[in-house]
Structure formats: C-alpha cells, structure tokens
Design an enzyme around this catalytic site. Structure first.
Site, PDB file in Angstrom:
ATOM      1  CB  SER A 145      -0.881  -0.004   1.257  1.00  0.00           C
ATOM      2  OG  SER A 145      -1.456   1.260   1.506  1.00  0.00           O
ATOM      3  CE1 TYR A 158      -4.265  -2.223   4.822  1.00  0.00           C
ATOM      4  CE2 TYR A 158      -3.208  -0.089   4.552  1.00  0.00           C
ATOM      5  CZ  TYR A 158      -3.750  -1.237   4.003  1.00  0.00           C
ATOM      6  OH  TYR A 158      -3.766  -1.397   2.635  1.00  0.00           O
TER       7      TYR A 158
END
Length: 261
Positions: A145, A158
């Site tokens: 990401s 995350y």
C-alpha cells in the site's frame, strides 16, 4: 497481454473480491492456471472461477485462512497437485479498520498483522520453498500500500503491517535473487474496491480523496491487475525488491504526505 503467462500457475490469496478478484480474472485473460483462495464466501469464489474460465484460463478455488499456517501449506500443495507446478504467488489477502490508536485492542492489532503481514510471509515462504526445491525461477508479488511509507492516523495496525511488508519483501528479494526468484510489492493508492465502497459512496469523502490524487481520479481494480501481470511476466525479468506504486501520484502529493488520508 503477455504471451509468456499462458499456462503459468498463479495463486491469488483473497481472490474472491476486490483487487484479488481483478487480478485472478486478469490472469485468466492471460490464459494462466489460477488458484483462487477465499476465506468464507464460496459463491463469490465460484463466480471468479467462472469468469476466469470464460476468459480462457483454467481455475480452481481453495478455501483457507492465510493466518493459519496449515491452510497456506495446503494452498500451495493443492496448486501443485492440481496444476503440476507453481510459478507466481500473489499474497493479496488483507484487512483494515479505523481505530484510534489508544483504543486499539491487542486482538484487533493481531488480526491485522496476522492477516496482512504474517499471511504474506507464510505465502512467500511456502512459494519460495517450492521454487528452491524444484529449481524454479518463480515470482512472489505482495500486495502492499502507499501506507508502507506514509503514516495513516487511525490505522496504525494497517500501516505497521505494510511497513513491515516493505522490508520483508526487500529482504526476501535480496536473499533469493541469486536463484532467479523475484519478489516485489505492489503499492496501490485509493482504489474503487468493496473495502472502500462505503467511503467512496459519500460524494464529499470521494471528492476529498480525489483532491489528493494528482491524476484526479480513484483507481480501478483492473489497473492494479495490470501491474500484477507486468510484474509476473518476463517483461519484468530484471525487477526485484521494489514496491511499484500504482497510486495516480498520490504518494507525491504534499498534503497527503503531511498526513491526510
């Protein structure tokens, strides 16, 4: 299209929806042999299998939880048993949820780390083990990401999982490059997937996100699938140990770097 991907055996974890689904279908279009991993929704997985077959590929579905070592071992063993080999391992399964860091439970932390990071490690380990034992110049692609490099308030678990993935991938790439095994990350930005559906359905929130993307629009899952196909192909034969960001320039936008998102 990449002709060298025809008949390659490709495993996609979390392959029944979102980015996983788009990648699985894309490899079907490349006439690959695709193993679609799913955790719970068999109906969705069967729909993906049908799409792959209609596109000209072959497919099987395999239920499994990437946080469970035995399930990941079974996933790779099943791919080899059914299709005779393994060429590409795509560790895509992931979860996220917003929580103020001071309220984040250890259970929630572990859930995200176990799925996003440990699951990717297990998939990488089992694939590389097969490649080494069978002298295969295989390919591992991990779904990272933009948040492997940019902090994300309310998503410390995350961001930590993707930051860890960055160095995991770089280390594996360095360790196994002499054997011709390539390991890379894909770093998506804002993509129109089910995990973002509620947020992007709100016109104000969607416009706010789009304002942070220099290219001016939220990406499509198929655009990430194209990156995966490239990295898996011989066109990327000299590429290893990188994160290929597909984010419309988001990581370069000053306001995003300042902590918006």
């Amino acid at each position: 299209m990449y002709t060298d991907l025809k008949d390659k055996v490709v495993v996609v974890t979390g392959g029944s929806k979102g980015l996983g689904r788009a990648m699985a279908v894309r490899f079907g279009q490349e006439q690959s042999k695709v193993v679609v991993n799913y955790r719970s929704n068999e109906e969705e997985a069967l729909e993906v299998k049908k799409e792959i077959e209609e596109a000209g590929g072959q497919a099987i579905i395999v239920r499994g939880d990437v946080t469970k070592e035995e399930d990941v071992v079974n996933l790779v063993e099943t791919a080899v048993k059914e299709f005779g080999s393994l060429d590409v391992m795509i560790n895509n399964a992931g979860v996220e949820n917003p929580v103020p860091s001071h309220e984040l439970s250890l259970e929630n932390w572990n859930q995200v780390i176990d799925t996003n990071l440990t699951g990717a490690f297990l998939g990488s380990r089992e694939a590389i083990k097969y490649f080494v034992e069978n002298d295969i110049k295989g390919n591992v692609i991990n779904m990272s990401s933009v948040h492997e490099m940019i902090p994300w308030p309310l998503f410390v678990h995350y961001a930590a999982s993707k930051g860890g993935m960055k160095l995991m991938t770089e280390t594996l790439a360095l360790e196994y490059a002499p054997k011709g095994i390539r390991v890379n990350n894909i770093g998506p930005g804002a993509i129109d997937t089910p995990i973002n559906a509620e947020k992007f359905a709100d016109p104000e929130q969607r416009a706010d996100v789009e304002s942070m993307i220099p290219m001016g629009y939220i990406g499509k899952p198929e655009e990430i699938a194209s990156v995966a196909a490239f990295l898996a192909s011989s066109q990327a034969s000299y590429v290893t140990g990188i994160t290929l960001f597909a984010d419309g320039g988001m990581t370069k936008y000053p306001s995003f770097q300042a902590g918006r998102g």
